[in-house]
Motif scaffolding. Structure first.
Motif, PDB file in Angstrom:
ATOM      1  N   ARG A 126       0.849  -1.205   0.039  1.00  0.00           N
ATOM      2  CA  ARG A 126       0.046   0.072   0.002  1.00  0.00           C
ATOM      3  C   ARG A 126       0.746   1.272   0.013  1.00  0.00           C
ATOM      4  N   ILE A 127       0.622   2.183  -0.903  1.00  0.00           N
ATOM      5  CA  ILE A 127       1.642   3.333  -1.232  1.00  0.00           C
ATOM      6  C   ILE A 127       0.920   4.405  -0.157  1.00  0.00           C
ATOM      7  N   LEU A 128      -0.543   4.776  -0.082  1.00  0.00           N
ATOM      8  CA  LEU A 128      -0.968   5.754   0.787  1.00  0.00           C
ATOM      9  C   LEU A 128      -0.817   5.507   2.198  1.00  0.00           C
ATOM     10  N   PRO A 129      -0.736   6.291   3.069  1.00  0.00           N
ATOM     11  CA  PRO A 129      -0.399   6.094   4.665  1.00  0.00           C
ATOM     12  C   PRO A 129      -1.979   6.003   4.991  1.00  0.00           C
ATOM     13  N   VAL A 130      -2.827   4.813   4.725  1.00  0.00           N
ATOM     14  CA  VAL A 130      -3.907   4.484   5.266  1.00  0.00           C
ATOM     15  C   VAL A 130      -3.898   3.378   6.081  1.00  0.00           C
ATOM     16  N   SER A 131      -4.666   3.282   7.127  1.00  0.00           N
ATOM     17  CA  SER A 131      -4.767   2.255   8.198  1.00  0.00           C
ATOM     18  C   SER A 131      -5.448   1.099   7.425  1.00  0.00           C
ATOM     19  N   ASP A 132      -5.344  -0.076   7.934  1.00  0.00           N
ATOM     20  CA  ASP A 132      -5.987  -1.320   7.479  1.00  0.00           C
ATOM     21  C   ASP A 132      -7.584  -1.295   7.660  1.00  0.00           C
ATOM     22  N   ASP A 133      -7.961  -0.883   8.643  1.00  0.00           N
ATOM     23  CA  ASP A 133      -9.445  -0.626   8.674  1.00  0.00           C
ATOM     24  C   ASP A 133     -10.095   0.555   7.822  1.00  0.00           C
ATOM     25  N   ASN A 134      -9.514   1.677   7.720  1.00  0.00           N
ATOM     26  CA  ASN A 134      -9.952   2.484   6.548  1.00  0.00           C
ATOM     27  C   ASN A 134      -9.885   2.186   5.305  1.00  0.00           C
ATOM     28  N   SER A 135      -8.723   1.525   4.928  1.00  0.00           N
ATOM     29  CA  SER A 135      -8.565   1.017   3.748  1.00  0.00           C
ATOM     30  C   SER A 135      -9.799  -0.452   3.220  1.00  0.00           C
ATOM     31  N   ALA A 136      -9.993  -1.105   4.275  1.00  0.00           N
ATOM     32  CA  ALA A 136     -11.202  -2.106   4.127  1.00  0.00           C
ATOM     33  C   ALA A 136     -12.468  -1.482   4.073  1.00  0.00           C
ATOM     34  N   TYR A 137     -12.871  -0.236   4.764  1.00  0.00           N
ATOM     35  CA  TYR A 137     -13.925   0.271   4.948  1.00  0.00           C
ATOM     36  C   TYR A 137     -14.260   0.954   3.585  1.00  0.00           C
ATOM     37  N   TRP A 138     -13.320   1.973   3.012  1.00  0.00           N
ATOM     38  CA  TRP A 138     -13.706   2.689   1.787  1.00  0.00           C
ATOM     39  C   TRP A 138     -13.667   1.737   0.694  1.00  0.00           C
ATOM     40  N   SER A 139     -12.768   1.087   0.509  1.00  0.00           N
ATOM     41  CA  SER A 139     -12.968  -0.093  -0.383  1.00  0.00           C
ATOM     42  C   SER A 139     -14.188  -0.877  -0.431  1.00  0.00           C
ATOM     43  N   PHE A 140     -14.773  -1.322   0.598  1.00  0.00           N
ATOM     44  CA  PHE A 140     -15.970  -1.976   0.494  1.00  0.00           C
ATOM     45  C   PHE A 140     -17.199  -1.164  -0.001  1.00  0.00           C
ATOM     46  N   TRP A 141     -17.111  -0.055   0.529  1.00  0.00           N
ATOM     47  CA  TRP A 141     -18.441   0.911   0.120  1.00  0.00           C
ATOM     48  C   TRP A 141     -18.141   1.453  -1.389  1.00  0.00           C
ATOM     49  N   ALA A 142     -16.813   1.616  -1.735  1.00  0.00           N
ATOM     50  CA  ALA A 142     -16.539   2.248  -3.099  1.00  0.00           C
ATOM     51  C   ALA A 142     -17.033   1.202  -4.063  1.00  0.00           C
ATOM     52  N   ALA A 143     -16.684  -0.216  -3.698  1.00  0.00           N
ATOM     53  CA  ALA A 143     -17.061  -1.335  -4.477  1.00  0.00           C
ATOM     54  C   ALA A 143     -18.548  -1.704  -4.793  1.00  0.00           C
ATOM     55  N   ARG A 144     -19.261  -1.279  -3.519  1.00  0.00           N
ATOM     56  CA  ARG A 144     -20.779  -1.466  -3.587  1.00  0.00           C
ATOM     57  C   ARG A 144     -21.455  -0.262  -4.514  1.00  0.00           C
ATOM     58  N   ILE A 145     -20.883   0.701  -4.241  1.00  0.00           N
ATOM     59  CA  ILE A 145     -21.652   2.092  -5.216  1.00  0.00           C
ATOM     60  C   ILE A 145     -21.165   1.777  -6.510  1.00  0.00           C
ATOM     61  N   ILE A 146     -20.055   1.516  -6.970  1.00  0.00           N
ATOM     62  CA  ILE A 146     -19.616   1.374  -8.378  1.00  0.00           C
ATOM     63  C   ILE A 146     -20.705   0.230  -8.979  1.00  0.00           C
ATOM     64  N   SER A 147     -20.593  -1.030  -8.285  1.00  0.00           N
ATOM     65  CA  SER A 147     -21.414  -1.937  -8.664  1.00  0.00           C
ATOM     66  C   SER A 147     -22.840  -1.612  -8.946  1.00  0.00           C
ATOM     67  N   LEU A 148     -23.348  -0.924  -7.804  1.00  0.00           N
ATOM     68  CA  LEU A 148     -24.740  -0.518  -8.020  1.00  0.00           C
ATOM     69  C   LEU A 148     -25.065   0.292  -9.094  1.00  0.00           C
ATOM     70  N   LEU A 149     -24.062   1.476  -9.289  1.00  0.00           N
ATOM     71  CA  LEU A 149     -24.411   2.378 -10.478  1.00  0.00           C
ATOM     72  C   LEU A 149     -24.187   1.839 -11.745  1.00  0.00           C
ATOM     73  N   GLY A 150     -23.104   1.052 -11.756  1.00  0.00           N
ATOM     74  CA  GLY A 150     -22.376   0.701 -13.170  1.00  0.00           C
ATOM     75  C   GLY A 150     -23.470  -0.383 -13.703  1.00  0.00           C
TER      76      GLY A 150
END
Length: 711
Positions: A229-253
């Motif tokens: 991971r390049i960005l200084p993001v914690s594991d919890d934040n990375s998992a959280y934002w990846s989860f919701w971003a994937a759901r929204i992208i799938s829903l709209l796409g």
């Protein structure tokens, strides 16, 4: 053109009546009939009469009223279009069930076979596409884990290479599954071999776009592989934002690229519109929930950044944004939903494009300001040889660079604001810059900025050159005269550069500097009459510099003050006396300058001995003291033999002798002190007495004390 249109219209009005009399040519064209009418005098007269009755007076269009461009009219037009768009959307949503019922009762009952074929074809593609993607993802996950795990704690370059390999593996997984889906669509199902339905193509394309978009999110956050991971993001934040971003992208796409187009083709546009509205409302609701969940975290994060910045102007802005950021984002999401309801075809793409451009502008601005901030915080570190030659350059740059970088940061902030305004069509900055007026203003501002920048660079260069010439550790050792003149030149050049640079910059931005120059002349004349002492200081200082009476480092006596000259300007001299006190003496109070270090110096030794001392012995003792002096390191500054005039005066109580030691300019005090100490020691060894008063008591004189002199 209007006349011709009216002519043809009248012609068509006449054709039914004329056709009754010209039944011999039933297949005649309108052009033939027009020619026939124009050739026949009576018919032509009848046509002219009908034209006069249809358009009395001049056949000219009435001038159109100018459009109403008032703000109230434009606002009314916009609100009407929004209301109409929202009404149409609501009607479409409300009528979707009716259309679906009609479709199922009519068309769908007749096309059950088509629906069965559609379900079979889509089912085969769905199972094959997502099944193969699932299996390939498992294999790719194991391979990616083997690549990413050993890279924990490695260099940035190694982690970037590892991240690139993992992304290539994931991209290959998506493309292979997509290709297998096309193979299944072309060779399986109810369609003839080599053919596929449009809905299958929609599904496959939606899968490719959605999964590649999710891959881009994983490239930034790397939720499964913290080691790369390049960005200084914690594991919890990375998992959280990846989860919701994937759901929204799938829903709209999948909704906008597959479900809605499929419903439009099978059931009707109302069904597709209803699904789109439902999905948009769901996505906005999810966004609001995410904002509320992260309200405190974002506020605390911005507060920490402001604390690290020392609560400066930008820090205070971050604190205010942290308090209200969730409200702004919720308002934006609701506005996005309203725009979608009102005008999804035009307003929504504009709003999304403007949002994307604004985010890009903000990201670029943050990157530039972060780089500039780190550059200013880290400071400047010049090479050792440069620091040795120019010891003051690093401090001078540290004094200038933060100010320049602050200006750069504000320029970047202004550029971001302009870019956001351009994206949202608040103003047409690009069009204004492209105009003659914009080019003139932009050119003036850039020219003024370049003049100021060149002036700063010239000041640094000249000051560094003077510093190099005055540096005694490298190059030629400067003389006192060079020190004085170079410092005067630096001060005069700085003042002249500041005045001319300011005048030229003001002239470039359109300020008329002629009144400024005239006003400066008048003010200078008034100062000349009102501040005569100042004028006298400057004139006297100019002549003192021309006559080279004193320079920096000289030991002088000026206006009753003696000491070392530390600073010379065109108006005053700064002297530090023996006690370390600084004296600033204006030249108007200087009527005499005594320079003690010009050319050469003498140490004058005057001694008094008793009358019973032998003159020749005393003189020889003084010569012996000088001989001992020449045996020390002081002989390097002594220029000549001892000048011993001998007896110079007789006082009532002693004899006075004088000797002089010639030394380099300003070097007489060290040898003089040693010579005096040696002479005192030799006098004591040879019993040469100095005159001292003696008091004797005379009996019978009423106890009076009498001074019998010395000896």
């Amino acid at each position: 053109m209007r006349f011709l249109v009216l002519l043809f219209a009248t012609l068509f009005l006449l054709l039914p009546a004329h056709a009754q009399t010209t039944s011999a040519e039933p297949t005649a064209t309108p052009a033939d009939e027009l020619i026939r009418i124009l050739e026949d005098d009576s018919a032509r007269a009848e046509l002219i009469e009908r034209l006069r009755q249809a358009a009395p007076g001049e056949v000219t269009a009435a001038p159109e009223a100018p459009p109403d461009l008032s703000i109230a009219r434009q606002l009314a037009e916009y609100t009407r279009s929004v209301a109409q768009g929202a009404s149409q959307t609501v009607r479409a949503v409300g009528g979707v069930f009716t259309n679906m019922r009609d479709a199922f009762n009519g068309t769908l009952n007749a096309d059950l076979g088509m629906l069965r074929d559609l379900a079979v074809n889509l089912g085969i593609v769905l199972v094959g596409l997502f099944g193969s993607f699932f299996l390939l993802s498992l294999l790719a996950g194991r391979l990616s884990a083997r690549i990413a795990t050993p890279l924990a704690g490695r260099s940035l370059l190694a982690r970037i290479v590892g991240l690139g390999l993992v992304l290539l593996i994931d991209a290959a997984t998506i493309i292979i599954a997509w290709a297998l889906g096309y193979v299944l669509a072309l060779n399986a199902g109810t369609m003839p071999s080599g053919q596929m339905g449009i809905n299958q193509t929609l599904l496959l394309n939606a899968f490719l776009v959605v999964e590649l978009s999710k891959l881009a999110v994983r490239a930034v956050l790397a939720p499964r592989y913290p080691s790369i991971r390049i960005l200084p993001v914690s594991d919890d934040n990375s998992a959280y934002w990846s989860f919701w971003a994937a759901r929204i992208i799938s829903l709209l796409g999948y909704t906008f690229m597959f479900v809605a187009p499929m419903l439009n083709g099978t059931i009707g546009p109302a069904a597709g519109a209803a699904v789109q509205v439902l999905v948009m409302a769901t996505a906005v609701t999810i966004g609001i929930i995410i904002v509320l969940q992260n309200r405190d975290d974002v506020r605390n994060w911005l507060a920490e950044i402001a604390a690290r910045r020392g609560q400066d102007g930008a820090g205070r802005i971050l604190v205010i944004v942290g308090r209200h950021w969730h409200e702004l984002v919720i308002i934006y999401l609701l506005a996005l939903l309203v725009v979608w309801f009102a005008n999804p075809d035009e307003a929504l793409p504009f709003m999304l494009g403007a949002t994307a451009q604004s985010l890009i502008a903000i990201a670029v601005g943050v990157l530039i300001t972060s780089f500039v901030g780190r550059f200013v915080t880290a400071g400047l570190s010049l090479p050792e040889d440069v620091r040795k030659r120019l010891p003051l350059l690093e401090g001078r740059l540290r004094a200038f660079v933060p100010g320049v970088m602050t200006v750069v940061i504000w320029v970047v902030v202004a550029g971001v604001i302009i870019a956001i305004g351009q994206a949202w069509a608040l103003f047409d900055f690009a069009g204004w810059v492209a105009s003659d007026e914009g080019l003139a203003v932009a050119g003036s501002v850039v020219s003024a900025a370049l003049i100021v920048l060149v002036a700063i660079v010239l000041h640094v260069v000249v000051a560094s050159w003077v510093e190099y010439r005055l540096n005694t550790t490298v190059g030629k050792v400067p003389t006192p005269r060079e020190k004085t003149l170079l410092n005067l030149f630096k001060n005069a050049f700085t003042i002249a550069l500041a005045i001319f640079g300011l005048m030229l910059a003001l002239a470039q931005i359109g300020v008329n500097i002629a009144p400024l120059l005239a006003g400066a002349g008048v003010v200078g004349l008034a100062i000349g009459f009102g501040a005569q002492k100042l004028v006298q200081d400057i004139i006297t200082g100019i002549f003192i510099q021309f006559e080279n009476v004193m320079n920096e480092g000289d030991v002088v006596e000026v206006a009753g003050r003696s000491g070392v000259v530390e600073k010379l300007t065109i108006r005053s001299v700064t002297i530090r006396d023996m006690s370390g006190t600084i004296h600033l003496i204006p030249f108007s109070s200087v009527d005499q300058v005594s320079n003690m270090v010009r050319g050469f110096s003498f140490y004058v030794a005057e001694v008094e001995v008793a009358y019973d001392s032998d003159i020749e012995v005393v003189k020889q003792t003084m010569r012996d003291a000088f001989t001992l002096l020449m045996e020390t390191e002081h002989n390097k500054v002594i220029l000549d033999d001892l000048d011993l005039p001998g007896l110079i005066a007789l006082t009532p109580s002693s004899m006075k002798l004088r000797a002089r030691i010639k030394t380099l300019a300003g070097k007489q005090w060290g040898p003089g002190r040693f010579y005096s100490e040696t002479l005192k020691r030799l006098f004591a060894e040879r019993d040469i007495r100095t005159p001292t008063p003696r008091v004797s008591y005379v009996p019978g004189a009423a106890g009076h004390l009498t001074d019998e002199g010395s000896g």
